[in-house]
Design an enzyme around this catalytic site. Sequence first.
Site, mmCIF file in Angstrom:
data_model
loop_
_atom_site.group_PDB
_atom_site.id
_atom_site.type_symbol
_atom_site.label_atom_id
_atom_site.label_comp_id
_atom_site.label_asym_id
_atom_site.label_seq_id
_atom_site.Cartn_x
_atom_site.Cartn_y
_atom_site.Cartn_z
ATOM 1 N N GLU A 167 0.847 -1.197 0.000
ATOM 2 C CA GLU A 167 0.000 0.000 0.000
ATOM 3 C C GLU A 167 0.877 1.239 0.000
ATOM 4 O O GLU A 167 0.385 2.342 0.161
ATOM 5 C CB GLU A 167 -0.866 0.049 1.266
ATOM 6 C CG GLU A 167 -1.778 -1.101 1.439
ATOM 7 C CD GLU A 167 -2.556 -0.999 2.742
ATOM 8 O OE1 GLU A 167 -3.160 0.048 3.011
ATOM 9 O OE2 GLU A 167 -2.549 -1.988 3.491
ATOM 10 N N SER B 51 -13.422 1.661 10.307
ATOM 11 C CA SER B 51 -12.623 0.563 9.745
ATOM 12 C C SER B 51 -12.698 -0.672 10.647
ATOM 13 O O SER B 51 -12.661 -1.800 10.157
ATOM 14 C CB SER B 51 -11.177 0.996 9.501
ATOM 15 O OG SER B 51 -10.457 1.068 10.705
ATOM 16 N N CYS C 274 -4.679 -4.060 2.922
ATOM 17 C CA CYS C 274 -3.882 -5.101 3.602
ATOM 18 C C CYS C 274 -4.164 -6.512 3.114
ATOM 19 O O CYS C 274 -3.390 -7.426 3.406
ATOM 20 C CB CYS C 274 -4.113 -5.026 5.107
ATOM 21 S SG CYS C 274 -3.784 -3.402 5.785
ATOM 22 N N ASN D 189 1.739 -2.201 12.817
ATOM 23 C CA ASN D 189 1.015 -2.657 11.623
ATOM 24 C C ASN D 189 1.948 -2.704 10.415
ATOM 25 O O ASN D 189 2.606 -1.711 10.114
ATOM 26 C CB ASN D 189 -0.157 -1.689 11.348
ATOM 27 C CG ASN D 189 -1.142 -2.237 10.316
ATOM 28 O OD1 ASN D 189 -0.942 -3.327 9.768
ATOM 29 N ND2 ASN D 189 -2.184 -1.483 10.060
ATOM 30 N N HIS E 264 -5.589 -10.849 10.224
ATOM 31 C CA HIS E 264 -4.955 -9.559 9.927
ATOM 32 C C HIS E 264 -4.893 -8.775 11.243
ATOM 33 O O HIS E 264 -5.902 -8.653 11.950
ATOM 34 C CB HIS E 264 -5.764 -8.797 8.881
ATOM 35 C CG HIS E 264 -5.334 -7.365 8.740
ATOM 36 N ND1 HIS E 264 -4.027 -7.020 8.496
ATOM 37 C CD2 HIS E 264 -6.025 -6.200 8.842
ATOM 38 C CE1 HIS E 264 -3.943 -5.702 8.449
ATOM 39 N NE2 HIS E 264 -5.134 -5.185 8.656
HETATM 40 N N1 COA Z 1 -6.051 1.856 29.685
HETATM 41 C C1 COA Z 1 -6.559 0.786 29.013
HETATM 42 N N2 COA Z 1 -7.184 0.888 27.802
HETATM 43 C C2 COA Z 1 -7.275 2.117 27.249
HETATM 44 C C3 COA Z 1 -6.775 3.269 27.887
HETATM 45 C C4 COA Z 1 -6.151 3.096 29.167
HETATM 46 N N3 COA Z 1 -5.644 4.143 29.827
HETATM 47 N N4 COA Z 1 -7.031 4.330 27.092
HETATM 48 C C5 COA Z 1 -7.669 3.862 25.995
HETATM 49 N N5 COA Z 1 -7.803 2.525 26.075
HETATM 50 C C6 COA Z 1 -8.410 1.610 25.099
HETATM 51 C C7 COA Z 1 -9.731 2.113 24.561
HETATM 52 O O1 COA Z 1 -10.807 1.767 25.408
HETATM 53 C C8 COA Z 1 -9.773 1.370 23.220
HETATM 54 O O2 COA Z 1 -10.122 0.014 23.425
HETATM 55 P P1 COA Z 1 -11.561 -0.543 22.977
HETATM 56 O O3 COA Z 1 -11.670 -0.226 21.512
HETATM 57 O O4 COA Z 1 -11.509 -1.980 23.279
HETATM 58 O O5 COA Z 1 -12.556 0.217 23.810
HETATM 59 C C9 COA Z 1 -8.295 1.363 22.793
HETATM 60 O O6 COA Z 1 -7.533 1.571 23.995
HETATM 61 C C10 COA Z 1 -7.934 2.456 21.797
HETATM 62 O O7 COA Z 1 -8.301 3.691 22.359
HETATM 63 P P2 COA Z 1 -9.094 4.769 21.503
HETATM 64 O O8 COA Z 1 -9.375 5.927 22.360
HETATM 65 O O9 COA Z 1 -10.240 4.102 20.803
HETATM 66 O O10 COA Z 1 -7.947 5.115 20.442
HETATM 67 P P3 COA Z 1 -7.978 6.085 19.227
HETATM 68 O O11 COA Z 1 -9.172 6.960 19.225
HETATM 69 O O12 COA Z 1 -6.661 6.736 19.247
HETATM 70 O O13 COA Z 1 -8.141 5.129 17.939
HETATM 71 C C11 COA Z 1 -7.732 3.431 16.316
HETATM 72 C C12 COA Z 1 -7.696 3.817 17.811
HETATM 73 C C13 COA Z 1 -7.401 1.967 16.166
HETATM 74 C C14 COA Z 1 -9.127 3.678 15.763
HETATM 75 C C15 COA Z 1 -6.681 4.310 15.568
HETATM 76 O O14 COA Z 1 -5.402 4.012 16.033
HETATM 77 C C16 COA Z 1 -6.711 4.149 14.057
HETATM 78 O O15 COA Z 1 -7.446 4.869 13.373
HETATM 79 N N6 COA Z 1 -5.876 3.220 13.492
HETATM 80 C C17 COA Z 1 -5.742 3.027 12.074
HETATM 81 C C18 COA Z 1 -6.888 2.257 11.448
HETATM 82 C C19 COA Z 1 -6.901 0.823 11.841
HETATM 83 O O16 COA Z 1 -5.907 0.266 12.240
HETATM 84 N N7 COA Z 1 -8.081 0.187 11.716
HETATM 85 C C20 COA Z 1 -8.274 -1.202 12.060
HETATM 86 C C21 COA Z 1 -8.969 -2.004 11.003
HETATM 87 S S1 COA Z 1 -7.964 -2.258 9.589
#
Ligand code: COA
Length: 445
Positions: free
Chosen positions: A83, A211, A120, A328, A244
């Site tokens: 990608e 996603s 991916c 990733n 994945h």
């Molecule tokens: N202690 C424990 N867990 C914690 C925490 C803490 N202090 N703070 C946050 N978390 C958890 C959240 O609850 C969440 O878990 P959950 O989804 O099981 O509830 C996780 O950590 C991530 O936190 P979040 O606030 O949702 O993170 P974010 O808003 O920064 O976004 C992604 C996370 C994955 C959406 C972001 O990194 C992203 O866009 N990634 C790229 C796209 C991707 O990988 N998509 C996946 C499908 S291909």
Amino acid sequence: MAEVGIDGMEIRTGKLQLDLAETFAPAQGDDPEKYTKGLGLFTSSFPDVYEDIVTMAANASRRLLDRKDISLEDIGRIDVATESAFDKSKPVSTYVAGCLEQVFEGDLHHANKGERKFACVAGTQALDDAYNWIRAGRNRGRKALVIATDTALYARDDAGEATQGAGAVAMVVDENPDLVTFSDQQGFGSADETDFLKPNQQFPSVDGKRSMQVYLARMREAMEDFERNGGDTHPDNFALIPFHTPFPGMVRRAAALGFRHCIRGNEVEEEVAEEIGRQPRQEEFDSHEAYLDAQKEYTETLTETDQYTDWYKQTIEPTLAISRYVGNWYTGSVHIARAAGMQEALDEGRDLTGKQLLIGSYGSGAQAEIHAETIQSGWEDEISQLNIDEQMEQRRDISFAEYERIHDAHNHDENREMDPLTTPDNEFVFDGWGRMGERKYTYVE
Ligand code: COA
């Protein structure tokens, strides 16, 4: 007809390491446990300034060909899944072939080269292409070199920045392979989705939460399609289930829904029913919302049962062992999950020969694919040759200031010069641009 599958693989990580809990979280003002507990990530890999998708791919391939004693004449096809391509016309596989021709005798002029794109899932699609080419009898005894290589960088301060990584997986696909054979059955879940895309831009536009939903929805469709196609999905029948892995927390969710789906109507559901009741059925509810709420509650309770935790510990947890420390790798991520699971099994002395893997691939945009693999008797030899643990240990730890500079150095718009942080050692390196804007590579002893 001979069985076809992966004969051998090699993994190459970027040579820099960012500690997410110790270095990245404090600089971002985040709680470190968001990374270690929430996302399931500890460190991520980054390429040094002389590394990119070509060097990582070529370095993994060189080691694989050396180790398996494969000559360039033996290769009839090179497909690169990525990608992170930097050219819309000239495929990355031509650059990789050019690198290999610098260090091996002979040439790859006879090999069909291409590039596979579907986020991916493209790495798995490239394996599929190789499988079909061999099963169609068009390979004339030759092997396919399939490479998944990516530099998964997000724009600074994008939510995806937490899940970055960089590395390549090179695999040889052949008849009567040493590692795994592929099932004929496949399942697909594919729909026009807008969750992650790069419309003529280096860094992705991402709707991260969307996603995650699309991943789960397409994966379920693929599972149902696989079952319709005669595929077995009984959870006890698989030694490992590599998914994945954009980050381990995603797999934790997919595994819970997958287990619930795969025990429905069989004796495992009956067994856990004694403790937590049967799964909710749509016809028992007046509204779809009420059914979904009940399903959510059931799934949460299910993940606390011994049946689930034992299964998760055995078939899912081991597949996350590399991903937790490299982030990733997009197209390569499901393939490092397979390798990690088999490496952990080897360490624990599990006998995997003849056992099945269920592989769950996903690409945004979006498509999931499910197929099974049968582990071959050469798996222990193959897996014991991997040196990814040593590579991970040898990575140079970077400070936040160095991270900011390295991100800029790889940003096509910034293109900032910086000195490398590591010294090349018996490897291909990026060596500047040619007169038509092509990237140039040399092998450094
Ligand atoms: N202690 C424990 N867990 C914690 C925490 C803490 N202090 N703070 C946050 N978390 C958890 C959240 O609850 C969440 O878990 P959950 O989804 O099981 O509830 C996780 O950590 C991530 O936190 P979040 O606030 O949702 O993170 P974010 O808003 O920064 O976004 C992604 C996370 C994955 C959406 C972001 O990194 C992203 O866009 N990634 C790229 C796209 C991707 O990988 N998509 C996946 C499908 S291909």
